[in-house]
Motif scaffolding. Structure first.
Motif, mmCIF file in Angstrom:
data_model
loop_
_atom_site.group_PDB
_atom_site.id
_atom_site.type_symbol
_atom_site.label_atom_id
_atom_site.label_comp_id
_atom_site.label_asym_id
_atom_site.label_seq_id
_atom_site.Cartn_x
_atom_site.Cartn_y
_atom_site.Cartn_z
ATOM 1 N N ARG A 1 -0.983 -6.902 0.099
ATOM 2 C CA ARG A 1 -2.002 -6.279 0.938
ATOM 3 C C ARG A 1 -1.369 -5.523 2.103
ATOM 4 N NH1 ARG A 1 -6.680 -8.119 -0.924
ATOM 5 N NH2 ARG A 1 -6.822 -10.218 -1.832
ATOM 6 N N LYS B 1 -2.662 -2.021 5.084
ATOM 7 C CA LYS B 1 -3.739 -1.122 5.488
ATOM 8 C C LYS B 1 -3.142 0.105 6.148
ATOM 9 C CE LYS B 1 -8.281 -0.942 7.633
ATOM 10 N NZ LYS B 1 -9.341 -1.687 8.371
ATOM 11 N N ALA B 2 -3.329 1.229 5.447
ATOM 12 C CA ALA B 2 -2.902 2.537 5.951
ATOM 13 C C ALA B 2 -1.388 2.698 5.986
ATOM 14 C CB ALA B 2 -3.490 2.815 7.334
ATOM 15 N N SER C 1 -3.946 -4.148 -2.531
ATOM 16 C CA SER C 1 -4.962 -3.565 -1.661
ATOM 17 C C SER C 1 -4.293 -2.819 -0.521
ATOM 18 C CB SER C 1 -5.875 -4.667 -1.100
ATOM 19 O OG SER C 1 -6.816 -4.117 -0.191
ATOM 20 N N ASN C 2 -4.652 -1.546 -0.343
ATOM 21 C CA ASN C 2 -4.090 -0.741 0.745
ATOM 22 C C ASN C 2 -5.013 0.439 1.054
ATOM 23 O OD1 ASN C 2 -2.386 0.178 2.720
ATOM 24 N ND2 ASN C 2 -0.844 1.008 1.331
ATOM 25 N N PRO C 3 -6.153 0.174 1.697
ATOM 26 C CA PRO C 3 -7.061 1.266 2.058
ATOM 27 C C PRO C 3 -6.373 2.284 2.964
ATOM 28 C CG PRO C 3 -8.100 -0.876 2.377
ATOM 29 C CD PRO C 3 -6.658 -1.134 2.125
ATOM 30 N N TYR C 4 -6.602 3.555 2.693
ATOM 31 C CA TYR C 4 -6.072 4.674 3.484
ATOM 32 C C TYR C 4 -4.544 4.799 3.407
ATOM 33 C CZ TYR C 4 -10.695 4.058 5.538
ATOM 34 O OH TYR C 4 -12.041 3.902 5.700
#
Length: 217
Positions: free
Chosen positions: A99, A101-102, A120-123
């Protein structure tokens, strides 16, 4: 003669003792038919070898049938797939969860891949290279969560991949890998959500697509 018999024993190498599939037997049959068409074996030999082919149960029993013919042989699964025992069996059953994020997620080289991978890695950026990985299963499930991000996945040659990814809201999926499983090659099931983002699934080929690999952390 004794040494030759030993080399074709199904116990000589664990992978050769594996059960062959109908696809494997059909591949051997095609080699035999081509050899008969070129005059390398007689029609009587063709008939006899085809009988042996379709009664063969393991890779060890298939190998001698085409050993004296061009066109290669049907090999047991070995590239990237490792027998699972003890600690490795437990590792194979434990999902790998990654995981961020951005930022950037990158996996390459020889890394262990259990039967399920959750990323999971939004953006952000996701880069997964399975070519030299040790796959702990012949079917690998990848759950990908990368809304408004980018994901690139490189698979081993001849691997297949079934993709069921939500790309709504301006997302995109670009896969150039066959979807139908082709044992003994590894098969990947890729699902998840990349709304507003993009996913590429490929074999390693175009340099312009992958020049940034050396810079990924």
């Amino acid at each position: 003669m004794e040494a030759n018999a030993d080399s074709t024993s199904p116990h000589h190498h664990p992978a050769r003792a594996m059960r062959a599939s109908d696809r494997d037997r059909d591949a051997v049959a095609r080699i035999l038919q081509a050899a008969a068409g070129e005059g390398r074996i007689t029609l009587e030999e063709l008939e006899e070898r085809l009988d042996r082919t379709y009664s063969a149960r393991t890779y060890a029993e298939l190998e001698p049938i085409t050993a004296d013919l061009p066109g290669g042989r049907v090999a047991p699964p070995s590239a990237g797939i490792t027998p699972r025992r003890g600690a490795e069996a437990a590792q194979a059953d434990t999902p790998l969860v990654i995981r961020a994020k951005a930022g950037t997620i990158a996996r390459r080289g020889n890394w262990y891949v259990p039967r399920r991978v959750e990323v999971s890695n939004p953006y952000g950026q996701i880069r997964l290279d399975f070519r030299h990985a040790t796959l702990l299963g012949d079917v690998i499930e990848i759950d990908l969560h990368a809304p408004w991000g980018q994901a690139k996945i490189i698979l081993p040659e001849e691997a297949t991949a079934q993709t069921e990814i939500d790309t709504s809201w301006l997302g995109s999926l670009d896969s150039e890998v066959p979807q139908v499983p082709a044992p003994p090659a590894p098969h990947f099931r890729i699902s998840g959500n990349v709304k507003g983002g993009s996913v590429k699934v490929r074999y390693r080929r175009r340099v312009d697509d992958w020049t940034a690999w050396a810079d990924w952390g």
